[in-house]
Design a protein around this motif. Structure first.
Motif, PDB file in Angstrom:
ATOM      1  N   GLN A 184     -27.853 -54.394 -17.296  1.00  0.00           N
ATOM      2  CA  GLN A 184     -27.943 -53.330 -16.832  1.00  0.00           C
ATOM      3  C   GLN A 184     -26.079 -53.209 -17.502  1.00  0.00           C
ATOM      4  O   GLN A 184     -25.451 -51.717 -17.206  1.00  0.00           O
ATOM      5  N   ASP A 185     -25.870 -53.555 -16.048  1.00  0.00           N
ATOM      6  CA  ASP A 185     -24.102 -53.563 -15.325  1.00  0.00           C
ATOM      7  C   ASP A 185     -23.664 -53.648 -17.434  1.00  0.00           C
ATOM      8  O   ASP A 185     -22.565 -52.585 -17.181  1.00  0.00           O
ATOM      9  N   ALA A 186     -23.907 -55.093 -17.700  1.00  0.00           N
ATOM     10  CA  ALA A 186     -22.878 -54.856 -18.923  1.00  0.00           C
ATOM     11  C   ALA A 186     -23.385 -54.491 -20.200  1.00  0.00           C
ATOM     12  O   ALA A 186     -22.636 -53.689 -20.448  1.00  0.00           O
ATOM     13  N   MET A 187     -24.549 -53.596 -20.040  1.00  0.00           N
ATOM     14  CA  MET A 187     -25.069 -52.271 -20.990  1.00  0.00           C
ATOM     15  C   MET A 187     -23.688 -51.612 -20.802  1.00  0.00           C
ATOM     16  O   MET A 187     -23.418 -50.433 -22.014  1.00  0.00           O
ATOM     17  N   SER A 188     -23.657 -50.903 -19.469  1.00  0.00           N
ATOM     18  CA  SER A 188     -22.729 -50.085 -19.120  1.00  0.00           C
ATOM     19  C   SER A 188     -21.582 -50.007 -19.336  1.00  0.00           C
ATOM     20  O   SER A 188     -20.623 -49.209 -19.844  1.00  0.00           O
ATOM     21  N   ARG A 189     -21.378 -51.265 -18.700  1.00  0.00           N
ATOM     22  CA  ARG A 189     -19.526 -51.349 -19.693  1.00  0.00           C
ATOM     23  C   ARG A 189     -19.124 -51.424 -20.853  1.00  0.00           C
ATOM     24  O   ARG A 189     -18.437 -51.365 -21.475  1.00  0.00           O
ATOM     25  N   GLU A 190     -20.505 -51.861 -21.697  1.00  0.00           N
ATOM     26  CA  GLU A 190     -20.198 -51.878 -23.485  1.00  0.00           C
ATOM     27  C   GLU A 190     -20.168 -50.476 -23.735  1.00  0.00           C
ATOM     28  O   GLU A 190     -19.454 -50.235 -24.323  1.00  0.00           O
ATOM     29  N   ALA A 191     -21.275 -49.578 -23.084  1.00  0.00           N
ATOM     30  CA  ALA A 191     -21.278 -48.427 -23.704  1.00  0.00           C
ATOM     31  C   ALA A 191     -20.287 -47.618 -22.971  1.00  0.00           C
ATOM     32  O   ALA A 191     -19.745 -46.827 -23.993  1.00  0.00           O
ATOM     33  N   GLN A 192     -19.153 -47.716 -22.171  1.00  0.00           N
ATOM     34  CA  GLN A 192     -18.324 -47.104 -21.387  1.00  0.00           C
ATOM     35  C   GLN A 192     -16.910 -47.541 -22.414  1.00  0.00           C
ATOM     36  O   GLN A 192     -16.079 -46.661 -22.943  1.00  0.00           O
ATOM     37  N   ALA A 193     -17.011 -48.858 -22.376  1.00  0.00           N
ATOM     38  CA  ALA A 193     -16.051 -49.488 -23.804  1.00  0.00           C
ATOM     39  C   ALA A 193     -15.698 -48.763 -25.345  1.00  0.00           C
ATOM     40  O   ALA A 193     -15.177 -48.440 -26.017  1.00  0.00           O
ATOM     41  N   ALA A 194     -16.950 -48.686 -25.707  1.00  0.00           N
ATOM     42  CA  ALA A 194     -17.534 -47.859 -27.101  1.00  0.00           C
ATOM     43  C   ALA A 194     -16.741 -46.254 -27.300  1.00  0.00           C
ATOM     44  O   ALA A 194     -16.367 -46.071 -27.680  1.00  0.00           O
ATOM     45  N   ARG A 195     -17.136 -45.764 -25.713  1.00  0.00           N
ATOM     46  CA  ARG A 195     -16.694 -44.341 -25.191  1.00  0.00           C
ATOM     47  C   ARG A 195     -15.350 -44.177 -25.450  1.00  0.00           C
ATOM     48  O   ARG A 195     -14.989 -43.566 -26.564  1.00  0.00           O
ATOM     49  N   GLU A 196     -14.731 -45.458 -24.448  1.00  0.00           N
ATOM     50  CA  GLU A 196     -13.600 -44.630 -24.426  1.00  0.00           C
ATOM     51  C   GLU A 196     -12.573 -45.907 -25.972  1.00  0.00           C
ATOM     52  O   GLU A 196     -11.610 -44.749 -26.723  1.00  0.00           O
ATOM     53  N   LYS A 197     -13.139 -46.122 -26.414  1.00  0.00           N
ATOM     54  CA  LYS A 197     -12.732 -47.104 -27.995  1.00  0.00           C
ATOM     55  C   LYS A 197     -12.616 -45.109 -29.882  1.00  0.00           C
ATOM     56  O   LYS A 197     -12.055 -45.157 -30.369  1.00  0.00           O
ATOM     57  N   GLN A 198     -13.844 -44.938 -29.068  1.00  0.00           N
ATOM     58  CA  GLN A 198     -13.657 -43.847 -30.016  1.00  0.00           C
ATOM     59  C   GLN A 198     -13.403 -42.751 -29.789  1.00  0.00           C
ATOM     60  O   GLN A 198     -12.387 -42.277 -30.111  1.00  0.00           O
ATOM     61  N   ALA A 199     -13.269 -42.233 -28.464  1.00  0.00           N
ATOM     62  CA  ALA A 199     -11.540 -41.688 -28.054  1.00  0.00           C
ATOM     63  C   ALA A 199     -10.045 -41.669 -28.653  1.00  0.00           C
ATOM     64  O   ALA A 199      -9.991 -41.311 -28.824  1.00  0.00           O
ATOM     65  N   ARG A 200     -10.343 -43.211 -28.330  1.00  0.00           N
ATOM     66  CA  ARG A 200      -8.682 -43.060 -28.591  1.00  0.00           C
ATOM     67  C   ARG A 200      -9.107 -42.987 -30.013  1.00  0.00           C
ATOM     68  O   ARG A 200      -7.522 -42.715 -30.673  1.00  0.00           O
ATOM     69  N   ILE A 201      -9.251 -43.384 -30.985  1.00  0.00           N
ATOM     70  CA  ILE A 201      -9.357 -43.254 -32.742  1.00  0.00           C
ATOM     71  C   ILE A 201      -9.521 -41.463 -33.199  1.00  0.00           C
ATOM     72  O   ILE A 201      -8.604 -41.608 -33.198  1.00  0.00           O
ATOM     73  N   ILE A 202     -10.733 -40.683 -31.999  1.00  0.00           N
ATOM     74  CA  ILE A 202     -10.153 -39.511 -32.157  1.00  0.00           C
ATOM     75  C   ILE A 202      -8.940 -39.312 -31.996  1.00  0.00           C
ATOM     76  O   ILE A 202      -8.169 -37.844 -33.108  1.00  0.00           O
ATOM     77  N   LEU A 203      -8.067 -39.405 -31.320  1.00  0.00           N
ATOM     78  CA  LEU A 203      -7.144 -39.158 -30.394  1.00  0.00           C
ATOM     79  C   LEU A 203      -6.236 -39.771 -31.962  1.00  0.00           C
ATOM     80  O   LEU A 203      -4.913 -38.679 -31.979  1.00  0.00           O
ATOM     81  N   GLY A 204      -6.254 -40.573 -32.397  1.00  0.00           N
ATOM     82  CA  GLY A 204      -5.099 -41.391 -32.877  1.00  0.00           C
ATOM     83  C   GLY A 204      -5.077 -40.427 -34.456  1.00  0.00           C
ATOM     84  O   GLY A 204      -4.628 -39.628 -35.054  1.00  0.00           O
ATOM     85  N   GLN A 205      -6.582 -39.905 -34.668  1.00  0.00           N
ATOM     86  CA  GLN A 205      -7.118 -39.286 -36.303  1.00  0.00           C
ATOM     87  C   GLN A 205      -6.032 -37.473 -35.914  1.00  0.00           C
ATOM     88  O   GLN A 205      -5.634 -36.719 -36.938  1.00  0.00           O
ATOM     89  N   ALA A 206      -6.120 -37.067 -34.365  1.00  0.00           N
ATOM     90  CA  ALA A 206      -5.773 -36.217 -34.042  1.00  0.00           C
ATOM     91  C   ALA A 206      -3.831 -36.021 -33.863  1.00  0.00           C
ATOM     92  O   ALA A 206      -3.575 -35.266 -34.896  1.00  0.00           O
ATOM     93  N   GLU A 207      -3.512 -37.128 -34.008  1.00  0.00           N
ATOM     94  CA  GLU A 207      -2.142 -37.497 -33.981  1.00  0.00           C
ATOM     95  C   GLU A 207      -1.633 -37.683 -35.242  1.00  0.00           C
ATOM     96  O   GLU A 207       0.044 -36.403 -35.948  1.00  0.00           O
ATOM     97  N   MET A 208      -2.671 -38.340 -35.908  1.00  0.00           N
ATOM     98  CA  MET A 208      -2.027 -37.898 -37.359  1.00  0.00           C
ATOM     99  C   MET A 208      -1.971 -36.482 -37.920  1.00  0.00           C
ATOM    100  O   MET A 208      -1.443 -36.346 -38.740  1.00  0.00           O
ATOM    101  N   GLU A 209      -2.868 -35.962 -37.921  1.00  0.00           N
ATOM    102  CA  GLU A 209      -3.122 -34.603 -38.454  1.00  0.00           C
ATOM    103  C   GLU A 209      -1.638 -33.554 -38.352  1.00  0.00           C
ATOM    104  O   GLU A 209      -1.764 -33.032 -38.859  1.00  0.00           O
ATOM    105  N   ILE A 210      -1.042 -33.743 -37.010  1.00  0.00           N
ATOM    106  CA  ILE A 210      -0.748 -33.215 -36.418  1.00  0.00           C
ATOM    107  C   ILE A 210       0.608 -33.314 -36.757  1.00  0.00           C
ATOM    108  O   ILE A 210       1.674 -32.733 -37.349  1.00  0.00           O
ATOM    109  N   ALA A 211       0.761 -34.882 -37.508  1.00  0.00           N
ATOM    110  CA  ALA A 211       1.741 -35.340 -37.517  1.00  0.00           C
ATOM    111  C   ALA A 211       2.081 -34.659 -38.933  1.00  0.00           C
ATOM    112  O   ALA A 211       2.863 -34.616 -39.495  1.00  0.00           O
TER     113      ALA A 211
END
Length: 307
Positions: free
Chosen positions: A212-239
C-alpha cells in the motif's frame, strides 16, 4: 501458489429440522385425552384412557405446518413421494417422513479468501457476499447433501480461481466485471442443485501495508510528474503567445509604447505600489530623455532659488 485459507462467516442455513408442534397436533392430542378420560369414566376402567392417549400421540404426528417461504420434502419408506407446503398438510405417521425443510427466501452468505496470490503474485485478502435462493426445492434436497454448505464452498473456490488469474490492478479497478464473472461461475456450479445466484458483491480487498505504501508513493510520483508536464505545456503556450505579441510590436513601435505605458499605469495605480522597470523597457518607451530633461529643469529651478 501459496496455500489458500477459507473461513465460513455465514450462519448455516437450517435445512433439517426436528419435529414441529402445532395447534392442530395439540388439538388432536387433547381431544384424544379428553375422549379417553370420558370413556374410562363411563366404563370405570383406565384402559380406554391409555389407548386413546397412545392413539393421540400417534395421530398428532400426521399434521404438519410449513411456513409461507418453506417447502417440505416428504419420503415414504425412504422414497420421494412429493413436496408439500406452504400451510397445513398431512402425512402417514411412521410411514411418511419430512426429511428436509427448504427455505426459498433470498439467503446471504459471507465468504472470504485469505492470503490468495493474484496473477502477478501479490497476496490479497478478499471478502465478498453472495445473494442466492433455492428455485427447485426437490433438487436442493435430493441432489446434494447440504446445499447451503455446498453453495458456500462453491463460492469460495470460484473466488480463489478468479483471484488466481486476475492481476492486482484489475482486481482493484474492475470490481463490477469480476463480480459478474464470479456470479456466472457460481451459478453454473450451483444450478444442478436447484440453486440460483442473484448477485455477488465484493466488500473489501486488503493488500499488504508495505505494498500500500509503495502504491501510494507511485501514485504521488505519477501525479507530480503530470503536474510538471502540465506546467511545462503552460510555459510553452505562454512563450508562444509572447512570441506572437513580439512580432506585432516589432512592426508597430507605437503599440509597444502604449502597451508599456499601460503596464506602468497598471502597476502604479495601486496606492503605495512600487514598480521596478528594467532599463531596456525605459529606453523602449523613450522615457530616458524625458526623465533627463525633467531632472535638468529641476536643477535650474533649485539653482535660481539659491541665488
Amino acid at each position: 501458489m501459496a496455500p489458500v485459507i477459507f473461513r465460513r462467516t455465514d450462519d448455516s442455513v437450517a435445512i433439517n429440522r426436528g419435529p414441529r408442534t402445532n395447534v392442530v397436533a395439540l388439538l388432536i392430542l387433547m381431544g384424544s385425552l379428553g375422549a379417553g378420560s370420558w370413556m374410562s369414566a363411563l366404563v370405570r376402567n383406565p384402559v380406554p384412557a391409555v389407548v386413546m392417549a397412545l392413539l393421540g400421540i400417534v395421530l398428532m404426528q400426521a399434521p404438519k405446518v410449513a411456513q409461507q417461504w418453506e417447502r417440505a420434502i416428504v419420503l415414504r419408506l425412504g422414497r420421494y413421494v412429493g413436496m408439500q407446503g406452504p400451510g397445513l398438510f398431512w402425512i402417514v405417521p411412521f410411514v411418511d417422513t419430512v426429511t428436509t425443510w427448504i427455505d426459498q427466501r433470498t439467503i446471504t452468505t459471507s465468504f472470504a479468501a485469505e492470503q490468495t496470490l493474484t496473477a502477478d503474485t501479490v497476496p490479497v485478502n478478499v471478502d465478498a457476499v453472495l445473494f442466492w435462493m433455492v428455485h427447485d426445492a426437490q433438487r436442493a434436497a435430493l441432489e446434494v447433501q447440504d446445499y447451503a454448505q455446498a453453495v458456500s464452498w462453491a463460492a469460495q473456490t470460484a473466488l480463489r480461481d478468479i483471484i488466481g488469474r486476475t492481476p492486482l490492478s484489475d482486481l482493484l479497478r474492475g470490481r463490477e466485471r469480476i463480480e459478474q464473472e464470479l456470479q456466472q461461475l457460481i451459478d453454473q456450479r450451483s444450478n444442478p442443485w436447484g440453486v440460483t445466484v442473484q448477485s455477488v458483491e465484493m466488500r473489501d480487498v486488503v493488500i499488504p501495508e508495505a505494498l500500500q505504501d509503495a502504491m501510494s508513493r507511485e501514485a504521488q510520483a505519477a501525479r507530480e510528474k503530470q503536474a510538471r508536464i502540465i506546467l511545462g505545456q503552460a510555459e510553452m503556450e505562454i512563450a508562444h503567445s509572447f512570441e506572437e505579441a513580439a512580432k506585432s510590436y516589432v512592426e508597430n513601435p507605437t503599440a509597444l509604447h502604449l502597451r508599456a505605458m499601460n503596464m506602468l499605469y497598471e502597476g502604479l495605480k495601486e496606492k503605495g505600489a512600487l514598480m521596478l522597470i528594467p532599463s531596456s523597457a525605459v529606453e523602449s518607451m523613450g522615457m530616458g530623455g524625458l526623465l533627463g530633461a525633467a531632472a535638468l529643469r529641476q536643477d535650474r529651478l533649485v539653482g535660481g532659488d539659491n541665488k
